[in-house]
Scaffold this motif. Structure first.
Motif, PDB file in Angstrom:
ATOM      1  N   GLN A   1       0.823  -1.201   0.000  1.00  0.00           N
ATOM      2  CA  GLN A   1       0.000   0.000   0.000  1.00  0.00           C
ATOM      3  C   GLN A   1       0.859   1.253   0.000  1.00  0.00           C
ATOM      4  OE1 GLN A   1      -2.954   0.191   3.106  1.00  0.00           O
ATOM      5  NE2 GLN A   1      -3.774   2.137   2.379  1.00  0.00           N
ATOM      6  N   ASN A   2       1.938   1.245   0.790  1.00  0.00           N
ATOM      7  CA  ASN A   2       2.835   2.404   0.789  1.00  0.00           C
ATOM      8  C   ASN A   2       3.464   2.627  -0.571  1.00  0.00           C
ATOM      9  OD1 ASN A   2       2.363   3.165   3.399  1.00  0.00           O
ATOM     10  ND2 ASN A   2       4.264   2.353   4.229  1.00  0.00           N
ATOM     11  N   ARG A   3       3.846   1.532  -1.257  1.00  0.00           N
ATOM     12  CA  ARG A   3       4.420   1.669  -2.605  1.00  0.00           C
ATOM     13  C   ARG A   3       3.412   2.302  -3.547  1.00  0.00           C
ATOM     14  NH1 ARG A   3       6.540  -3.528  -1.496  1.00  0.00           N
ATOM     15  NH2 ARG A   3       4.924  -4.516  -2.768  1.00  0.00           N
ATOM     16  N   ASP A   4       2.152   1.870  -3.460  1.00  0.00           N
ATOM     17  CA  ASP A   4       1.114   2.456  -4.317  1.00  0.00           C
ATOM     18  C   ASP A   4       0.922   3.933  -3.998  1.00  0.00           C
ATOM     19  OD1 ASP A   4       0.518   0.197  -5.820  1.00  0.00           O
ATOM     20  OD2 ASP A   4      -1.019  -0.511  -4.424  1.00  0.00           O
TER      21      ASP A   4
ATOM     22  N   PHE B   1       1.223   9.405  -5.704  1.00  0.00           N
ATOM     23  CA  PHE B   1       1.402  10.825  -5.417  1.00  0.00           C
ATOM     24  C   PHE B   1       2.658  11.388  -6.074  1.00  0.00           C
ATOM     25  CE2 PHE B   1      -1.818   9.648  -2.355  1.00  0.00           C
ATOM     26  CZ  PHE B   1      -2.679  10.716  -2.457  1.00  0.00           C
ATOM     27  N   SER B   2       3.594  10.530  -6.417  1.00  0.00           N
ATOM     28  CA  SER B   2       4.712  10.986  -7.254  1.00  0.00           C
ATOM     29  C   SER B   2       4.191  11.388  -8.625  1.00  0.00           C
ATOM     30  CB  SER B   2       5.760   9.882  -7.389  1.00  0.00           C
ATOM     31  OG  SER B   2       6.377   9.603  -6.149  1.00  0.00           O
ATOM     32  N   GLU B   3       3.312  10.558  -9.188  1.00  0.00           N
ATOM     33  CA  GLU B   3       2.735  10.867 -10.495  1.00  0.00           C
ATOM     34  C   GLU B   3       1.866  12.120 -10.435  1.00  0.00           C
ATOM     35  OE1 GLU B   3       0.654   7.275 -11.412  1.00  0.00           O
ATOM     36  OE2 GLU B   3       2.474   6.160 -11.950  1.00  0.00           O
TER      37      GLU B   3
ATOM     38  N   THR C   1      -5.852  10.772   6.391  1.00  0.00           N
ATOM     39  CA  THR C   1      -6.036   9.683   7.350  1.00  0.00           C
ATOM     40  C   THR C   1      -6.562   8.416   6.685  1.00  0.00           C
ATOM     41  OG1 THR C   1      -8.258  10.457   7.959  1.00  0.00           O
ATOM     42  CG2 THR C   1      -6.413  11.237   9.285  1.00  0.00           C
ATOM     43  N   HIS C   2      -7.277   8.547   5.559  1.00  0.00           N
ATOM     44  CA  HIS C   2      -7.798   7.350   4.893  1.00  0.00           C
ATOM     45  C   HIS C   2      -6.693   6.529   4.226  1.00  0.00           C
ATOM     46  CE1 HIS C   2      -7.837  10.489   1.792  1.00  0.00           C
ATOM     47  NE2 HIS C   2      -7.834   9.544   0.874  1.00  0.00           N
ATOM     48  N   HIS C   3      -5.487   7.079   4.154  1.00  0.00           N
ATOM     49  CA  HIS C   3      -4.343   6.322   3.634  1.00  0.00           C
ATOM     50  C   HIS C   3      -3.448   5.789   4.758  1.00  0.00           C
ATOM     51  CE1 HIS C   3      -5.110   7.122  -0.531  1.00  0.00           C
ATOM     52  NE2 HIS C   3      -5.066   8.438  -0.363  1.00  0.00           N
ATOM     53  N   LEU C   4      -3.872   5.962   6.017  1.00  0.00           N
ATOM     54  CA  LEU C   4      -3.012   5.649   7.152  1.00  0.00           C
ATOM     55  C   LEU C   4      -3.709   4.699   8.115  1.00  0.00           C
ATOM     56  CD1 LEU C   4      -1.879   9.338   7.773  1.00  0.00           C
ATOM     57  CD2 LEU C   4      -0.553   7.565   6.607  1.00  0.00           C
ATOM     58  N   ASP C   5      -2.904   4.025   8.934  1.00  0.00           N
ATOM     59  CA  ASP C   5      -3.427   3.212  10.027  1.00  0.00           C
ATOM     60  C   ASP C   5      -3.815   4.188  11.138  1.00  0.00           C
ATOM     61  OD1 ASP C   5      -3.589   1.742  12.473  1.00  0.00           O
ATOM     62  OD2 ASP C   5      -2.464   0.099  11.546  1.00  0.00           O
TER      63      ASP C   5
ATOM     64  N   LEU D   1     -12.443   1.660 -10.189  1.00  0.00           N
ATOM     65  CA  LEU D   1     -12.839   1.931 -11.573  1.00  0.00           C
ATOM     66  C   LEU D   1     -12.983   3.422 -11.844  1.00  0.00           C
ATOM     67  CD1 LEU D   1     -15.445  -0.947 -12.057  1.00  0.00           C
ATOM     68  CD2 LEU D   1     -13.144  -0.791 -13.042  1.00  0.00           C
ATOM     69  N   TYR D   2     -13.299   4.209 -10.800  1.00  0.00           N
ATOM     70  CA  TYR D   2     -13.400   5.655 -10.985  1.00  0.00           C
ATOM     71  C   TYR D   2     -12.023   6.265 -11.231  1.00  0.00           C
ATOM     72  CZ  TYR D   2     -14.032  10.585  -9.992  1.00  0.00           C
ATOM     73  OH  TYR D   2     -14.012  11.955 -10.089  1.00  0.00           O
ATOM     74  N   PHE D   3     -11.042   5.881 -10.407  1.00  0.00           N
ATOM     75  CA  PHE D   3      -9.723   6.515 -10.482  1.00  0.00           C
ATOM     76  C   PHE D   3      -8.833   5.925 -11.580  1.00  0.00           C
ATOM     77  CE2 PHE D   3     -10.822   7.876  -6.143  1.00  0.00           C
ATOM     78  CZ  PHE D   3     -10.454   9.206  -6.226  1.00  0.00           C
ATOM     79  N   LEU D   4      -9.059   4.689 -11.975  1.00  0.00           N
ATOM     80  CA  LEU D   4      -8.159   4.032 -12.937  1.00  0.00           C
ATOM     81  C   LEU D   4      -7.989   4.820 -14.234  1.00  0.00           C
ATOM     82  CD1 LEU D   4      -6.370   1.591 -13.581  1.00  0.00           C
ATOM     83  CD2 LEU D   4      -8.408   0.442 -14.472  1.00  0.00           C
ATOM     84  N   PRO D   5      -9.063   5.204 -14.941  1.00  0.00           N
ATOM     85  CA  PRO D   5      -8.855   5.941 -16.186  1.00  0.00           C
ATOM     86  C   PRO D   5      -8.422   7.392 -15.983  1.00  0.00           C
ATOM     87  CG  PRO D   5     -11.201   5.733 -15.736  1.00  0.00           C
ATOM     88  CD  PRO D   5     -10.489   4.915 -14.698  1.00  0.00           C
ATOM     89  N   ARG D   6      -8.664   7.942 -14.801  1.00  0.00           N
ATOM     90  CA  ARG D   6      -8.341   9.345 -14.544  1.00  0.00           C
ATOM     91  C   ARG D   6      -6.914   9.532 -14.050  1.00  0.00           C
ATOM     92  NH1 ARG D   6     -13.659   8.531 -13.621  1.00  0.00           N
ATOM     93  NH2 ARG D   6     -15.128  10.184 -14.224  1.00  0.00           N
ATOM     94  N   GLU D   7      -6.465   8.656 -13.126  1.00  0.00           N
ATOM     95  CA  GLU D   7      -5.177   8.869 -12.466  1.00  0.00           C
ATOM     96  C   GLU D   7      -4.250   7.660 -12.525  1.00  0.00           C
ATOM     97  OE1 GLU D   7      -3.914  11.638 -11.083  1.00  0.00           O
ATOM     98  OE2 GLU D   7      -5.664  12.802 -11.657  1.00  0.00           O
ATOM     99  N   GLY D   8      -4.691   6.559 -13.118  1.00  0.00           N
ATOM    100  CA  GLY D   8      -3.808   5.412 -13.276  1.00  0.00           C
ATOM    101  C   GLY D   8      -3.963   4.353 -12.195  1.00  0.00           C
ATOM    102  N   ARG D   9      -3.253   3.231 -12.381  1.00  0.00           N
ATOM    103  CA  ARG D   9      -3.402   2.069 -11.510  1.00  0.00           C
ATOM    104  C   ARG D   9      -2.995   2.348 -10.070  1.00  0.00           C
ATOM    105  NH1 ARG D   9      -0.804  -0.868  -8.571  1.00  0.00           N
ATOM    106  NH2 ARG D   9       1.077   0.303  -9.112  1.00  0.00           N
ATOM    107  N   ALA D  10      -1.868   3.048  -9.873  1.00  0.00           N
ATOM    108  CA  ALA D  10      -1.374   3.258  -8.513  1.00  0.00           C
ATOM    109  C   ALA D  10      -2.377   4.061  -7.682  1.00  0.00           C
ATOM    110  CB  ALA D  10      -0.016   3.956  -8.541  1.00  0.00           C
ATOM    111  N   ARG D  11      -2.897   5.151  -8.228  1.00  0.00           N
ATOM    112  CA  ARG D  11      -3.879   5.959  -7.486  1.00  0.00           C
ATOM    113  C   ARG D  11      -5.147   5.158  -7.251  1.00  0.00           C
ATOM    114  NH1 ARG D  11      -6.279  11.327  -7.282  1.00  0.00           N
ATOM    115  NH2 ARG D  11      -7.296  11.280  -5.245  1.00  0.00           N
ATOM    116  N   ALA D  12      -5.601   4.420  -8.262  1.00  0.00           N
ATOM    117  CA  ALA D  12      -6.812   3.614  -8.118  1.00  0.00           C
ATOM    118  C   ALA D  12      -6.641   2.575  -7.011  1.00  0.00           C
ATOM    119  CB  ALA D  12      -7.153   2.931  -9.442  1.00  0.00           C
ATOM    120  N   SER D  13      -5.486   1.928  -6.981  1.00  0.00           N
ATOM    121  CA  SER D  13      -5.224   0.921  -5.945  1.00  0.00           C
ATOM    122  C   SER D  13      -5.141   1.555  -4.563  1.00  0.00           C
ATOM    123  CB  SER D  13      -3.924   0.176  -6.254  1.00  0.00           C
ATOM    124  OG  SER D  13      -4.031  -0.546  -7.460  1.00  0.00           O
ATOM    125  N   ALA D  14      -4.462   2.700  -4.480  1.00  0.00           N
ATOM    126  CA  ALA D  14      -4.300   3.374  -3.186  1.00  0.00           C
ATOM    127  C   ALA D  14      -5.646   3.823  -2.625  1.00  0.00           C
ATOM    128  CB  ALA D  14      -3.365   4.566  -3.342  1.00  0.00           C
ATOM    129  N   GLU D  15      -6.509   4.379  -3.466  1.00  0.00           N
ATOM    130  CA  GLU D  15      -7.800   4.870  -2.984  1.00  0.00           C
ATOM    131  C   GLU D  15      -8.735   3.721  -2.636  1.00  0.00           C
ATOM    132  OE1 GLU D  15      -8.280   7.865  -2.163  1.00  0.00           O
ATOM    133  OE2 GLU D  15      -6.580   8.812  -3.148  1.00  0.00           O
TER     134      GLU D  15
END
Length: 242
Positions: free
Chosen positions: A3-6, A11-13, A129-133, A177-191
């Motif tokens: 998850q951290n890698r994603d 966010f680098s992209e 916070t939604h990206h964190l424990d 599916l919302y984020f994949l075409p807009r921001e790519g696989r990494a953002r879609a996976s992270a969200e």
């Protein structure tokens, strides 16, 4: 950690267009501009000129720079983020504003804040916070706050219904599916992976009570669509005797 890698990849992209992307997303889902959302957070948690401030998941440095633009002259401001590319953009903005000496940027994880106990008067964390424990994050925030220190968090709030396996799976799939075409696989996976970190107001209240925070306040902000998850600002204070 996958998850951290994603998160770092996503966010680098996004780093070159982060603020415009977030602004568009907040306007779409909540009817807020990014600037308006941050201003609401800062209005709800005033900062004294002498306060030492930590901004967790600072991104491109919006909160530290906003504090400077609001006239904060004294007290160190620290912006922490996991993604070097975001901090690179933040550093350029800090330098352009002439704030190199009073805004410090640190690349580190919010799960292990690289600061001693009782280091900060105020801690902020916006849209992260939604990206964190969350329990680990709040334990770390409590550790680095001075006795009587305060924190303010702004993010999306969840619903108890989201814990149902079928509902959870549907929301995860829809998010991906919302984020994949807009921001790519990494953002879609992270969200999509972030769903389990989205707490309800009741869950936040129980966690903060368990950690012995005082004067807990949860302010729900208006959203422009009935189906949008409600944004909120949470504020609380560390017990002055700890």
């Amino acid at each position: 950690m996958a998850q951290n890698r994603d998160i770092v990849e996503a966010f680098s992209e996004m780093s070159t267009h982060y603020e415009t992307t977030v602004d568009a997303e907040l306007r779409r889902f909540w009817g807020w501009s990014y600037e308006g959302f941050i201003n609401q957070l800062l209005d709800l948690m005033p900062v004294k000129d002498e306060d030492t401030v930590l901004d967790i998941a600072t991104g491109t440095g919006v909160i530290p720079i906003s504090l400077k633009q609001r006239g904060k002259q004294g007290g160190k401001i620290v912006g922490l983020d996991l993604t070097p590319a975001m901090l690179y953009r933040a550093a350029r903005k800090v330098s352009a504003g002439g704030w190199d000496g009073s805004i410090v940027l640190t690349c580190a994880s919010a799960m292990q804040l690289p600061y001693r106990e009782s280091s900060f008067d105020v801690v902020f964390c916006a849209l992260a916070t939604h990206h964190l424990d969350v329990p680990v994050l709040m334990s770390e925030i409590k550790r680095v706050l001075k006795p009587g220190g305060k924190f303010a968090i702004a993010d999306v709030g969840g619903s108890a219904a989201w814990r149902a396996p079928v509902v959870n799976a549907l929301i995860r799939a829809a998010t991906f599916l919302y984020f994949l075409p807009r921001e790519g696989r990494a953002r879609a996976s992270a969200e999509a992976a972030a769903l389990n970190n989205v707490f309800t107001g009741k869950e936040w209240g129980l966690l903060l009570e368990e950690l012995n925070f005082r004067d807990v306040s949860i302010t729900h902000l208006p959203a422009s669509h009935f189906w949008s998850p409600t944004p909120f600002v949470i504020r609380a204070e560390k017990d002055s005797t700890e």
